[in-house]
Design a protein around this motif. Structure first.
Motif, PDB file in Angstrom:
ATOM      1  N   UNK A  15       7.393  -1.982  29.908  1.00  0.00           N
ATOM      2  CA  UNK A  15       8.236  -3.173  30.048  1.00  0.00           C
ATOM      3  C   UNK A  15       7.619  -4.320  29.253  1.00  0.00           C
ATOM      4  N   UNK A  16       8.433  -5.013  28.481  1.00  0.00           N
ATOM      5  CA  UNK A  16       7.957  -6.178  27.724  1.00  0.00           C
ATOM      6  C   UNK A  16       8.771  -7.403  28.114  1.00  0.00           C
ATOM      7  N   UNK A  17       8.204  -8.568  27.868  1.00  0.00           N
ATOM      8  CA  UNK A  17       8.888  -9.840  28.140  1.00  0.00           C
ATOM      9  C   UNK A  17       9.372  -9.934  29.585  1.00  0.00           C
ATOM     10  N   UNK A  18       8.573  -9.408  30.507  1.00  0.00           N
ATOM     11  CA  UNK A  18       8.945  -9.497  31.918  1.00  0.00           C
ATOM     12  C   UNK A  18       7.700  -9.636  32.781  1.00  0.00           C
ATOM     13  N   UNK A  19       7.669 -10.705  33.551  1.00  0.00           N
ATOM     14  CA  UNK A  19       6.624 -10.924  34.539  1.00  0.00           C
ATOM     15  C   UNK A  19       7.300 -11.099  35.891  1.00  0.00           C
ATOM     16  N   UNK A  20       6.976 -10.217  36.819  1.00  0.00           N
ATOM     17  CA  UNK A  20       7.635 -10.199  38.123  1.00  0.00           C
ATOM     18  C   UNK A  20       7.460 -11.523  38.854  1.00  0.00           C
ATOM     19  N   UNK A  21       6.235 -12.024  38.882  1.00  0.00           N
ATOM     20  CA  UNK A  21       5.970 -13.268  39.614  1.00  0.00           C
ATOM     21  C   UNK A  21       6.700 -14.449  38.986  1.00  0.00           C
ATOM     22  N   UNK A  22       6.627 -14.588  37.672  1.00  0.00           N
ATOM     23  CA  UNK A  22       7.318 -15.694  37.013  1.00  0.00           C
ATOM     24  C   UNK A  22       8.819 -15.638  37.281  1.00  0.00           C
ATOM     25  N   UNK A  23       9.390 -14.451  37.224  1.00  0.00           N
ATOM     26  CA  UNK A  23      10.833 -14.299  37.401  1.00  0.00           C
ATOM     27  C   UNK A  23      11.278 -14.652  38.810  1.00  0.00           C
ATOM     28  N   UNK A 103       5.634 -19.385  29.922  1.00  0.00           N
ATOM     29  CA  UNK A 103       6.564 -18.728  30.857  1.00  0.00           C
ATOM     30  C   UNK A 103       7.276 -17.561  30.184  1.00  0.00           C
ATOM     31  N   UNK A 104       6.528 -16.818  29.417  1.00  0.00           N
ATOM     32  CA  UNK A 104       7.046 -15.735  28.576  1.00  0.00           C
ATOM     33  C   UNK A 104       7.754 -14.639  29.351  1.00  0.00           C
ATOM     34  N   UNK A 105       7.426 -14.482  30.645  1.00  0.00           N
ATOM     35  CA  UNK A 105       7.912 -13.331  31.401  1.00  0.00           C
ATOM     36  C   UNK A 105       9.118 -13.581  32.277  1.00  0.00           C
ATOM     37  N   UNK A 106       9.734 -14.760  32.166  1.00  0.00           N
ATOM     38  CA  UNK A 106      10.913 -15.057  32.979  1.00  0.00           C
ATOM     39  C   UNK A 106      12.132 -14.300  32.448  1.00  0.00           C
ATOM     40  N   UNK A 107      12.849 -13.675  33.353  1.00  0.00           N
ATOM     41  CA  UNK A 107      14.171 -13.132  33.055  1.00  0.00           C
ATOM     42  C   UNK A 107      15.174 -13.732  34.033  1.00  0.00           C
ATOM     43  N   UNK A 108      16.411 -13.843  33.596  1.00  0.00           N
ATOM     44  CA  UNK A 108      17.466 -14.359  34.460  1.00  0.00           C
ATOM     45  C   UNK A 108      18.017 -13.229  35.315  1.00  0.00           C
TER      46      UNK A 108
END
Length: 291
Positions: A15-23, A103-108
């Motif tokens: 998985x890239x561009x995804x951080x669970x905590x940030x999201x 905040x590179x790992x935020x996903x909507x």
């Protein structure tokens, strides 16, 4: 991205561009419960999930590949190319670079519509811990039992039929305060199909805002949150007091009105406004920008 089973768990590797905590912690949802670093319980779409992240692996405990593909890939927006989004935004604006890098790992998240309507009405003038408590209390009283994780019981957010039965007095007992009549009006409109997901199939962003603000107590900010987090209006740029101050400090260097900020964001970020908003909001919040 590789998906495979290991024991009773399903793993996503690469998985890239995804951080669970940030999201989960960036303010877009209210049904997450931290267990440890990068280890959470999430409730969504009448499903209970225990999820953890380890380096570039996501571990979905006691979940099948079928459920992962049916619910969670879309919920976490894992099939979208966020490198493309970041590249577009950075080509438009150097101001965003520190926010995107941090905040590179935020996903909507793609969340359930009726839950977002109710949750964001509740959210007005409240801090996230209090919003989470009220939403959880509503779920425990009117939702269905989903299971227990680490000794805690979890319940689904109530469906529209159950919501329609909740009275204004019931909502007040759940500490919703002045929002109680707004919630009753929202539940009525949802139950009677005056407003549903299908309502927005062919509406522009402006038309969608007008439709949602027909619900008592729903203004532009709440409408844009609902649109961004549950209706896939990715150009939506919710503006609350915090994002207003952040934008004023980073871009305008003076106080300005929300309408000017909204127009500026649409012109600069276009269809990617919602992503820019989340990067800016979380970066600004954590670095006290505009405080």
């Amino acid at each position: 991205m590789r998906i495979y089973s290991e024991n009773k768990n399903t793993i996503i590797e690469g998985v890239v561009d995804f951080d669970l905590e940030q999201t989960l912690e960036c303010g877009q949802c209210f049904r997450f419960y931290k267990q440890a670093d990068h280890d959470y319980v999430v409730v969504a779409y009448k499903h209970l999930l225990h999820i953890a992240q380890d380096d570039k692996r996501l571990i979905f405990y006691d979940k099948s590949k079928d459920e992962l593909k049916k619910i969670w890939l879309n919920y976490f927006d894992l099939e979208r190319d966020y490198n493309e989004i970041k590249t577009f935004l950075l080509s438009k604006d150097d101001v965003l670079k520190p926010a995107i890098e941090e905040k590179w790992g935020i996903r909507l998240l793609n969340q359930e519509f009726h839950e977002m309507v109710i949750s964001y009405i509740i959210s007005q003038n409240k801090q996230i811990p209090h919003i989470k408590k009220i939403v959880r209390d509503i779920s425990e009283k009117y939702g269905d039992y989903l299971g227990s994780i680490n000794g805690e019981d979890y319940y689904s957010f109530p469906d529209i039929d159950k919501l329609y039965q909740i009275t204004e007095e019931d909502f007040r007992e759940l500490k919703t305060g002045f929002r109680a009549p707004y919630l009753v009006d929202a539940c009525s409109k949802l139950y009677n199909n005056e407003i549903s997901v299908s309502t927005f199939e062919n509406l522009s962003g402006e038309e969608a805002v007008k439709k949602l603000t027909q619900i008592k107590g729903v203004g532009n900010k709440v409408a844009n949150c609902v649109m961004l987090f549950s209706l896939n209006y990715r150009a939506s740029f919710p503006i609350d007091v915090w994002i207003k101050r952040i934008m004023e400090e980073l871009y305008f260097k003076c106080e300005t009105d929300k309408e000017t900020i909204e127009k500026f964001a649409l012109e600069k970020y276009g269809d990617y406004g919602g992503y820019a908003q989340q990067y800016l909001f979380c970066f600004g919040r954590d670095n006290k920008v505009g405080k």
